[in-house]
Design a protein around this motif. Structure first.
Motif, PDB file in Angstrom:
ATOM      1  N   ALA A  37       0.812  -1.208   0.000  1.00  0.00           N
ATOM      2  CA  ALA A  37       0.000   0.000   0.000  1.00  0.00           C
ATOM      3  C   ALA A  37       0.851   1.265   0.000  1.00  0.00           C
ATOM      4  N   ILE A  38       2.006   1.219   0.670  1.00  0.00           N
ATOM      5  CA  ILE A  38       2.851   2.413   0.774  1.00  0.00           C
ATOM      6  C   ILE A  38       3.516   2.738  -0.557  1.00  0.00           C
ATOM      7  N   ASP A  39       4.255   1.789  -1.113  1.00  0.00           N
ATOM      8  CA  ASP A  39       4.974   2.085  -2.362  1.00  0.00           C
ATOM      9  C   ASP A  39       5.034   0.880  -3.288  1.00  0.00           C
ATOM     10  N   GLY A  40       4.054  -0.005  -3.159  1.00  0.00           N
ATOM     11  CA  GLY A  40       4.033  -1.204  -3.973  1.00  0.00           C
ATOM     12  C   GLY A  40       2.929  -1.195  -5.010  1.00  0.00           C
ATOM     13  N   GLY A  48      -4.556  -6.999   1.692  1.00  0.00           N
ATOM     14  CA  GLY A  48      -3.409  -7.813   1.311  1.00  0.00           C
ATOM     15  C   GLY A  48      -3.647  -9.260   1.706  1.00  0.00           C
ATOM     16  N   VAL A  49      -3.375 -10.168   0.794  1.00  0.00           N
ATOM     17  CA  VAL A  49      -3.659 -11.584   0.966  1.00  0.00           C
ATOM     18  C   VAL A  49      -2.362 -12.370   0.954  1.00  0.00           C
ATOM     19  N   ILE A  50      -2.215 -13.302   1.877  1.00  0.00           N
ATOM     20  CA  ILE A  50      -1.109 -14.255   1.844  1.00  0.00           C
ATOM     21  C   ILE A  50      -1.679 -15.615   1.477  1.00  0.00           C
ATOM     22  N   LEU A  51      -1.230 -16.181   0.368  1.00  0.00           N
ATOM     23  CA  LEU A  51      -1.612 -17.524  -0.060  1.00  0.00           C
ATOM     24  C   LEU A  51      -0.338 -18.354  -0.116  1.00  0.00           C
ATOM     25  N   ASP A  60     -15.111  -3.685   0.713  1.00  0.00           N
ATOM     26  CA  ASP A  60     -15.123  -2.960  -0.554  1.00  0.00           C
ATOM     27  C   ASP A  60     -13.798  -2.247  -0.818  1.00  0.00           C
ATOM     28  N   PRO A  61     -12.669  -2.979  -0.799  1.00  0.00           N
ATOM     29  CA  PRO A  61     -11.367  -2.331  -0.995  1.00  0.00           C
ATOM     30  C   PRO A  61     -11.156  -1.878  -2.426  1.00  0.00           C
ATOM     31  N   ASP A  62     -10.312  -0.879  -2.589  1.00  0.00           N
ATOM     32  CA  ASP A  62      -9.943  -0.438  -3.936  1.00  0.00           C
ATOM     33  C   ASP A  62      -9.099  -1.495  -4.640  1.00  0.00           C
ATOM     34  N   VAL A  63      -8.188  -2.105  -3.880  1.00  0.00           N
ATOM     35  CA  VAL A  63      -7.226  -3.051  -4.458  1.00  0.00           C
ATOM     36  C   VAL A  63      -7.088  -4.246  -3.527  1.00  0.00           C
ATOM     37  N   ILE A  64      -6.994  -5.433  -4.109  1.00  0.00           N
ATOM     38  CA  ILE A  64      -6.603  -6.642  -3.390  1.00  0.00           C
ATOM     39  C   ILE A  64      -5.271  -7.093  -3.979  1.00  0.00           C
ATOM     40  N   VAL A  65      -4.258  -7.230  -3.130  1.00  0.00           N
ATOM     41  CA  VAL A  65      -2.928  -7.663  -3.557  1.00  0.00           C
ATOM     42  C   VAL A  65      -2.693  -9.079  -3.044  1.00  0.00           C
ATOM     43  N   LEU A  66      -2.302  -9.963  -3.931  1.00  0.00           N
ATOM     44  CA  LEU A  66      -2.006 -11.337  -3.544  1.00  0.00           C
ATOM     45  C   LEU A  66      -0.520 -11.495  -3.249  1.00  0.00           C
ATOM     46  N   GLY A  67      -0.203 -12.224  -2.192  1.00  0.00           N
ATOM     47  CA  GLY A  67       1.174 -12.560  -1.854  1.00  0.00           C
ATOM     48  C   GLY A  67       1.281 -14.027  -1.502  1.00  0.00           C
ATOM     49  N   GLY A  68       2.475 -14.485  -1.155  1.00  0.00           N
ATOM     50  CA  GLY A  68       2.695 -15.895  -0.899  1.00  0.00           C
ATOM     51  C   GLY A  68       2.978 -16.645  -2.189  1.00  0.00           C
ATOM     52  N   GLY A  69       3.356 -17.904  -2.064  1.00  0.00           N
ATOM     53  CA  GLY A  69       3.772 -18.672  -3.230  1.00  0.00           C
ATOM     54  C   GLY A  69       2.723 -18.792  -4.315  1.00  0.00           C
ATOM     55  N   LEU A  70       1.447 -18.893  -3.939  1.00  0.00           N
ATOM     56  CA  LEU A  70       0.402 -19.076  -4.943  1.00  0.00           C
ATOM     57  C   LEU A  70       0.072 -17.780  -5.676  1.00  0.00           C
ATOM     58  N   LYS A  92       4.268  -6.012  -5.926  1.00  0.00           N
ATOM     59  CA  LYS A  92       5.440  -5.401  -6.544  1.00  0.00           C
ATOM     60  C   LYS A  92       6.726  -5.977  -5.975  1.00  0.00           C
ATOM     61  N   TYR A  93       6.721  -6.232  -4.658  1.00  0.00           N
ATOM     62  CA  TYR A  93       7.960  -6.636  -3.993  1.00  0.00           C
ATOM     63  C   TYR A  93       8.027  -8.120  -3.669  1.00  0.00           C
ATOM     64  N   GLY A  94       7.019  -8.893  -4.033  1.00  0.00           N
ATOM     65  CA  GLY A  94       7.069 -10.334  -3.860  1.00  0.00           C
ATOM     66  C   GLY A  94       7.377 -10.746  -2.436  1.00  0.00           C
TER      67      GLY A  94
END
Length: 336
Positions: A124-127, A137-140, A279-289, A320-322
């Protein structure tokens, strides 16, 4: 001659306290990386873990030549009731005063946050979600976690569990072959398989996997990496790790394609619940999946049927930063 030069600002130090490794990063004022170090995490030894974190920070500050602010991303969270750690899959941390012990070892204030919150904050800050008002933010990965960021601040919540969607029940369930007696409501965009009404049936309720938290059918038990592999076996497939299932699905191997399609449908349902609530503007996926490229096309094409809106403008994006997002977000805790 007097020196009127401005001293360099203190670095932001972030630490990601993982189950197998402890990683540290130092960021400059603009978010640029100036140092990164990692050490193995002592296994099942709380005092050794505290000592390892403190030593890593002392070493980094010795190399940098100055002290910095310290943010630490941890599994689980600090209980507001007791100030002790809870919900950590690194179980030696549970019931321990981790923040107090680290502050004693380092002789200064330390900020702690859940590792999924740190991931979400970084993005959210710079990604990938920079500039968005609200971010989920999601961790999968080995487990499933989440973090909620609003206007650049992580939400902790009254119980320090904001964003812990992994231990909510999976909303709705399966596919046509499990509900052949019901009328169809559409097709899966990647496989063409008919998708029927989303209500659970007895077969799927009985098959709901047990979760380590003591409940059955948690989102984590359907959407983690091990859960993807287990679901493949459950439907008659070979015992394969998640990344091989994805590779074979992308190559057109039918059983793996069906497993991945089931995963995408479940992810769409689970994230639709998040959209209906936050109702978020963005959902970011993280984790291996999060490395499954087709998720970013398929899932947003599936979730509109479960979202209470005439259209869905929420964006689903890769990080952005994996793998670096968690440790970067820990460093950003001092801007939060």
């Amino acid at each position: 001659m007097r020196n009127f030069s401005t001293p360099a600002p203190s670095p932001r130090l972030g630490v990601d306290l993982g189950g197998t490794k402890i990683e540290l990063i130092a960021l400059d004022a603009g978010g640029g990386e100036v140092l990164r170090r990692r050490v193995p995490t002592p296994q099942n030894d709380y005092l050794a873990t505290v000592a390892a974190v403190a030593a890593l920070i002392h070493q980094a500050e010795s190399e940098l030549g100055r002290q910095g602010s310290i943010g630490i991303g941890t599994p689980g969270a600090i209980s507001p009731a007791s100030s002790l750690m809870k919900n950590c899959n690194s179980t030696c941390l549970n019931g321990k005063p981790l923040q107090a012990d680290l502050e004693r070892a380092l002789n200064r204030e330390v900020r702690l946050a859940n590792d999924a919150n740190c991931f979400a904050l970084s993005e959210a800050i710079d990604g990938a979600a920079a500039g968005a008002t609200s971010v989920f933010g999601v961790i999968l990965g080995t487990g499933v976690g989440g973090g909620v960021i609003v206007r650049g601040h992580a939400l902790g919540g009254a119980n320090s569990i904001a964003g812990e969607w992994g231990h909510s029940p999976l909303p709705y369930f399966q596919f046509a072959h499990a509900q052949a007696d019901r009328a169809g409501t559409g097709q899966h965009p990647a496989t063409g398989e008919a998708i029927l009404h989303p209500w659970p049936n007895p077969r799927e309720l009985d098959a709901a996997p047990a979760c380590y938290c003591g409940k059955k059918g948690c989102i984590e038990t359907w959407l983690s990496g091990p859960a993807l592999a287990a679901d493949h076996v459950r439907y008659g497939g070979e015992e394969l790790p998640a990344h091989e299932i994805v590779q074979l699905a992308n190559a057109g191997y039918g059983p793996c394609s069906a497993t991945l399609a089931r995963y995408e449908e479940r992810l769409a349902r689970a994230l639709a619940g998040v959209i209906n609530l936050l109702d978020p503007d963005v959902i970011v996926l993280g984790g291996g999946l999060s490395n499954i490229a087709r998720l970013y096309d398929t899932v947003p094409r599936l979730w509109p049927r479960y979202v209470f809106s005439d259209r869905v403008d929420t964006r689903l994006v890769p990080p952005k930063y994996g793998d670096s997002s968690g440790v970067r977000g820990a460093a950003w805790l001092w801007d939060d």
